[in-house]
Design a protein around this motif. Structure first.
Motif, PDB file in Angstrom:
ATOM      1  N   PRO A  42       2.267   9.083   7.509  1.00  0.00           N
ATOM      2  CA  PRO A  42       1.657   9.756   6.352  1.00  0.00           C
ATOM      3  C   PRO A  42       1.957   9.055   5.021  1.00  0.00           C
ATOM      4  CG  PRO A  42       2.807  11.352   7.727  1.00  0.00           C
ATOM      5  CD  PRO A  42       3.120  10.000   8.280  1.00  0.00           C
ATOM      6  N   ASN A  43       3.158   8.540   4.862  1.00  0.00           N
ATOM      7  CA  ASN A  43       3.493   7.853   3.608  1.00  0.00           C
ATOM      8  C   ASN A  43       2.664   6.583   3.439  1.00  0.00           C
ATOM      9  OD1 ASN A  43       5.530   9.609   2.539  1.00  0.00           O
ATOM     10  ND2 ASN A  43       6.862   8.893   4.180  1.00  0.00           N
ATOM     11  N   ARG A  44       2.415   5.869   4.527  1.00  0.00           N
ATOM     12  CA  ARG A  44       1.605   4.659   4.432  1.00  0.00           C
ATOM     13  C   ARG A  44       0.151   5.007   4.142  1.00  0.00           C
ATOM     14  NH1 ARG A  44       5.626   2.730   8.307  1.00  0.00           N
ATOM     15  NH2 ARG A  44       4.392   3.314  10.130  1.00  0.00           N
ATOM     16  N   LEU A  45      -0.334   6.098   4.699  1.00  0.00           N
ATOM     17  CA  LEU A  45      -1.698   6.536   4.371  1.00  0.00           C
ATOM     18  C   LEU A  45      -1.798   6.890   2.887  1.00  0.00           C
ATOM     19  CD1 LEU A  45      -2.613   8.737   7.467  1.00  0.00           C
ATOM     20  CD2 LEU A  45      -3.501   6.468   6.886  1.00  0.00           C
ATOM     21  N   ARG A  46      -0.778   7.540   2.376  1.00  0.00           N
ATOM     22  CA  ARG A  46      -0.773   7.880   0.950  1.00  0.00           C
ATOM     23  C   ARG A  46      -0.718   6.620   0.091  1.00  0.00           C
ATOM     24  NH1 ARG A  46       3.281  11.931  -0.976  1.00  0.00           N
ATOM     25  NH2 ARG A  46       1.879  11.955  -2.756  1.00  0.00           N
ATOM     26  N   LEU A  47       0.085   5.629   0.515  1.00  0.00           N
ATOM     27  CA  LEU A  47       0.150   4.372  -0.234  1.00  0.00           C
ATOM     28  C   LEU A  47      -1.222   3.700  -0.278  1.00  0.00           C
ATOM     29  CD1 LEU A  47       3.550   2.920   0.978  1.00  0.00           C
ATOM     30  CD2 LEU A  47       2.934   3.508  -1.383  1.00  0.00           C
ATOM     31  N   ASP A  55      -6.260   1.442 -10.838  1.00  0.00           N
ATOM     32  CA  ASP A  55      -7.132   0.667 -11.724  1.00  0.00           C
ATOM     33  C   ASP A  55      -7.425  -0.690 -11.092  1.00  0.00           C
ATOM     34  OD1 ASP A  55      -7.182   2.679 -13.615  1.00  0.00           O
ATOM     35  OD2 ASP A  55      -5.530   1.836 -14.793  1.00  0.00           O
ATOM     36  N   GLY A  56      -8.693  -0.993 -10.943  1.00  0.00           N
ATOM     37  CA  GLY A  56      -9.083  -2.266 -10.337  1.00  0.00           C
ATOM     38  C   GLY A  56      -8.774  -2.353  -8.863  1.00  0.00           C
ATOM     39  N   GLY A  57      -8.487  -1.212  -8.223  1.00  0.00           N
ATOM     40  CA  GLY A  57      -8.186  -1.214  -6.793  1.00  0.00           C
ATOM     41  C   GLY A  57      -6.847  -1.832  -6.461  1.00  0.00           C
ATOM     42  N   GLU A  58      -5.917  -1.749  -7.412  1.00  0.00           N
ATOM     43  CA  GLU A  58      -4.585  -2.281  -7.163  1.00  0.00           C
ATOM     44  C   GLU A  58      -3.544  -1.379  -7.800  1.00  0.00           C
ATOM     45  OE1 GLU A  58      -4.398  -6.204  -8.863  1.00  0.00           O
ATOM     46  OE2 GLU A  58      -4.133  -5.427 -10.878  1.00  0.00           O
ATOM     47  N   ALA A  59      -2.291  -1.572  -7.371  1.00  0.00           N
ATOM     48  CA  ALA A  59      -1.198  -0.786  -7.944  1.00  0.00           C
ATOM     49  C   ALA A  59       0.069  -1.634  -7.951  1.00  0.00           C
ATOM     50  CB  ALA A  59      -0.967   0.483  -7.128  1.00  0.00           C
ATOM     51  N   CYS A  60       0.853  -1.446  -9.003  1.00  0.00           N
ATOM     52  CA  CYS A  60       2.143  -2.107  -9.122  1.00  0.00           C
ATOM     53  C   CYS A  60       3.148  -1.335  -8.271  1.00  0.00           C
ATOM     54  CB  CYS A  60       2.591  -2.108 -10.583  1.00  0.00           C
ATOM     55  SG  CYS A  60       4.235  -2.832 -10.831  1.00  0.00           S
ATOM     56  N   VAL A  61       4.046  -2.063  -7.649  1.00  0.00           N
ATOM     57  CA  VAL A  61       5.068  -1.413  -6.836  1.00  0.00           C
ATOM     58  C   VAL A  61       5.867  -0.416  -7.669  1.00  0.00           C
ATOM     59  CG1 VAL A  61       6.849  -3.181  -7.151  1.00  0.00           C
ATOM     60  CG2 VAL A  61       6.810  -1.820  -5.055  1.00  0.00           C
ATOM     61  N   CYS A  62       6.001  -0.684  -8.958  1.00  0.00           N
ATOM     62  CA  CYS A  62       6.751   0.213  -9.841  1.00  0.00           C
ATOM     63  C   CYS A  62       6.085   1.585  -9.966  1.00  0.00           C
ATOM     64  CB  CYS A  62       6.943  -0.420 -11.211  1.00  0.00           C
ATOM     65  SG  CYS A  62       5.402  -0.785 -12.087  1.00  0.00           S
ATOM     66  N   ASP A  63       4.786   1.656  -9.656  1.00  0.00           N
ATOM     67  CA  ASP A  63       4.048   2.925  -9.757  1.00  0.00           C
ATOM     68  C   ASP A  63       3.929   3.654  -8.422  1.00  0.00           C
ATOM     69  OD1 ASP A  63       3.566   2.527 -12.494  1.00  0.00           O
ATOM     70  OD2 ASP A  63       1.814   1.278 -12.052  1.00  0.00           O
ATOM     71  N   PRO A  73      13.506   1.031  -1.777  1.00  0.00           N
ATOM     72  CA  PRO A  73      13.611   0.301  -0.508  1.00  0.00           C
ATOM     73  C   PRO A  73      12.693   0.864   0.582  1.00  0.00           C
ATOM     74  CG  PRO A  73      15.797   0.699  -1.405  1.00  0.00           C
ATOM     75  CD  PRO A  73      14.825   1.498  -2.236  1.00  0.00           C
ATOM     76  N   THR A  74      12.550   2.170   0.624  1.00  0.00           N
ATOM     77  CA  THR A  74      11.680   2.798   1.627  1.00  0.00           C
ATOM     78  C   THR A  74      10.217   2.472   1.357  1.00  0.00           C
ATOM     79  OG1 THR A  74      13.270   4.590   1.907  1.00  0.00           O
ATOM     80  CG2 THR A  74      11.038   4.988   2.709  1.00  0.00           C
ATOM     81  N   VAL A  75       9.813   2.550   0.101  1.00  0.00           N
ATOM     82  CA  VAL A  75       8.432   2.210  -0.258  1.00  0.00           C
ATOM     83  C   VAL A  75       8.161   0.743   0.055  1.00  0.00           C
ATOM     84  CG1 VAL A  75       6.805   1.980  -2.184  1.00  0.00           C
ATOM     85  CG2 VAL A  75       8.206   4.046  -1.979  1.00  0.00           C
ATOM     86  N   SER A  76       9.108  -0.129  -0.266  1.00  0.00           N
ATOM     87  CA  SER A  76       8.939  -1.556   0.032  1.00  0.00           C
ATOM     88  C   SER A  76       8.798  -1.797   1.535  1.00  0.00           C
ATOM     89  CB  SER A  76      10.125  -2.352  -0.518  1.00  0.00           C
ATOM     90  OG  SER A  76      10.085  -2.347  -1.922  1.00  0.00           O
ATOM     91  N   HIS A  77       9.549  -1.068   2.323  1.00  0.00           N
ATOM     92  CA  HIS A  77       9.436  -1.174   3.781  1.00  0.00           C
ATOM     93  C   HIS A  77       8.031  -0.790   4.247  1.00  0.00           C
ATOM     94  CE1 HIS A  77      10.307  -0.721   8.044  1.00  0.00           C
ATOM     95  NE2 HIS A  77       9.843   0.507   7.967  1.00  0.00           N
ATOM     96  N   HIS A  78       7.524   0.327   3.747  1.00  0.00           N
ATOM     97  CA  HIS A  78       6.177   0.770   4.124  1.00  0.00           C
ATOM     98  C   HIS A  78       5.117  -0.236   3.670  1.00  0.00           C
ATOM     99  CE1 HIS A  78       7.292   4.555   5.872  1.00  0.00           C
ATOM    100  NE2 HIS A  78       7.831   5.018   4.751  1.00  0.00           N
ATOM    101  N   LEU A  79       5.286  -0.772   2.468  1.00  0.00           N
ATOM    102  CA  LEU A  79       4.330  -1.754   1.960  1.00  0.00           C
ATOM    103  C   LEU A  79       4.338  -3.020   2.814  1.00  0.00           C
ATOM    104  CD1 LEU A  79       4.960  -1.298  -1.851  1.00  0.00           C
ATOM    105  CD2 LEU A  79       2.837  -0.746  -0.629  1.00  0.00           C
ATOM    106  N   LYS A  80       5.510  -3.441   3.251  1.00  0.00           N
ATOM    107  CA  LYS A  80       5.606  -4.629   4.109  1.00  0.00           C
ATOM    108  C   LYS A  80       4.855  -4.416   5.420  1.00  0.00           C
ATOM    109  CE  LYS A  80       8.909  -7.761   6.361  1.00  0.00           C
ATOM    110  NZ  LYS A  80       7.895  -8.239   7.231  1.00  0.00           N
TER     111      LYS A  80
END
Length: 116
Positions: A42-47, A55-63, A73-80
């Motif tokens: 579910p978290n990856r679907l939300r990401l 904006d522009g179909g992109e997002a900064c990891v900080c957001d 660290p958890t968000v970075s893991h899901h993004l990877k």
């Protein structure tokens, strides 16, 4: 006391012929499983949703940490996992990483699901 089970066999020899419909190769099945596993959280679907709506179909990891109420660290893991599955691409700009959808990736994932 032994009970014998009767097994009915078909006199029609075509019952065991291959259907002729295409099936997944082992390599395609592994690739498909990798994508489906990435989508199964579910978290990856939300990401994916947040990045797509950015904006522009992109997002900064900080957001991306605050909306999920998860640590960096958890968000970075899901993004990877999403990047490794070919769903997101990452671009480094200065100290920040920006994520965007790989063009056609969600459509390909949808076609994969519908093709099973």
């Amino acid at each position: 006391m032994t009970t014998a089970l009767a097994v009915e066999t078909s006199a029609d020899p075509s019952c065991c012929e291959p259907s002729g419909h295409p099936v997944l190769t082992a390599t395609n099945a592994q690739e498909s499983a990798r994508i489906l596993k990435a989508l199964s959280d579910p978290n990856r679907l939300r990401l994916l949703s947040i990045v797509k709506a950015g904006d522009g179909g992109e997002a900064c990891v900080c957001d991306l940490t605050e909306p999920l109420d998860l640590g960096q660290p958890t968000v970075s893991h899901h993004l990877k996992i999403l990047v490794d599955a070919g769903l997101l691409e990452r671009e480094k700009r200065g100290t920040w990483a920006y994520y965007s959808l790989v063009p056609g990736a969600l459509e390909a994932a949808s076609a994969l699901i519908l093709g099973l």
